[in-house]
Design a protein around this motif. Sequence first.
Motif, PDB file in Angstrom:
ATOM      1  N   PHE A   1       0.658  -0.891  -0.183  1.00 24.22           N
ATOM      2  CA  PHE A   1       0.298   0.588   0.336  1.00 24.22           C
ATOM      3  C   PHE A   1       0.673   1.237  -0.160  1.00 24.22           C
ATOM      4  O   PHE A   1       0.608   2.188  -0.632  1.00 24.22           O
ATOM      5  CB  PHE A   1      -0.710   0.051   1.116  1.00 24.22           C
ATOM      6  N   ASN A   2       2.175   1.822   0.626  1.00 22.58           N
ATOM      7  CA  ASN A   2       2.771   2.342   0.837  1.00 22.58           C
ATOM      8  C   ASN A   2       3.452   2.308  -0.515  1.00 22.58           C
ATOM      9  O   ASN A   2       3.297   3.741  -0.987  1.00 22.58           O
ATOM     10  CB  ASN A   2       3.881   2.401   1.578  1.00 22.58           C
ATOM     11  N   ALA A   3       3.555   1.281  -1.525  1.00 28.64           N
ATOM     12  CA  ALA A   3       4.604   1.452  -3.057  1.00 28.64           C
ATOM     13  C   ALA A   3       3.183   2.403  -3.885  1.00 28.64           C
ATOM     14  O   ALA A   3       3.934   3.019  -4.464  1.00 28.64           O
ATOM     15  CB  ALA A   3       4.794   0.501  -2.862  1.00 28.64           C
ATOM     16  N   LEU A   4       1.746   2.672  -3.482  1.00 25.71           N
ATOM     17  CA  LEU A   4       1.521   3.001  -4.330  1.00 25.71           C
ATOM     18  C   LEU A   4       1.438   4.112  -3.850  1.00 25.71           C
ATOM     19  O   LEU A   4       0.563   5.537  -5.277  1.00 25.71           O
ATOM     20  CB  LEU A   4       0.144   2.558  -3.754  1.00 25.71           C
ATOM     21  N   ARG A   5       1.699   5.126  -3.075  1.00 25.93           N
ATOM     22  CA  ARG A   5       1.715   6.352  -3.040  1.00 25.93           C
ATOM     23  C   ARG A   5       2.702   7.241  -3.838  1.00 25.93           C
ATOM     24  O   ARG A   5       2.328   8.188  -4.595  1.00 25.93           O
ATOM     25  CB  ARG A   5       2.549   6.736  -1.636  1.00 25.93           C
TER      26      ARG A   5
END
Length: 205
Positions: free
Chosen positions: A84-88
Amino acid sequence: MTLFIGLVGWRIQLIGKRRTELAEEALLAVAQAVDAVKAIRSPATWSHEQEAVRKEAGNAVDQKVPGEVYRVTLWRIGENREKFNALRKLQLLCRYHFGDDAARPFDKLHAQVHHVALAANMAAATARDEPENLVSLRREMKWEAAIWEGYGQPDDVADKVDAAQRDLEAILAPHLRADAALLPIAGGWRRVAARLAFWRKSARS
């Protein structure tokens, strides 16, 4: 002129390749995140998940934690936090390359993950063996509809997650096709530039 045409062709090819790679990376990452959300919301729990939750709470592996079924959901979210953090980062890049509309599906997806986490937190904090009254029962049913896939009819979380993925696909798929079409054009311009250079050299000789 030859140099200018060559530079233009090279720049179009480079930008097209980068945009194509970014669109592919973003679509793949979102698809993986959607799969992660589905796994997080699975009503089934496994023994290793229960053991992990009990260890986090400082309990023995055979000692159940209050609200354990809800805490498993929170543990799963933590296990998928990197996805989910990589999506930022991809969201920012998509905004720069494709506009604000391409960034909105990421926000919608993150909002649903946050919604599930909030419901699981509330349910875990107020967990009881049996609800005390009809109000608390309805409240827990509302939380569980968000936490577990298929517990709500319709399943608003699943519908919104799927809609976010479809929205991103609708925005990026045309860019994939358009940018891919530019690559042979850029290559053609480079061939034209090479021919001009050849003719110019021949004229001088």
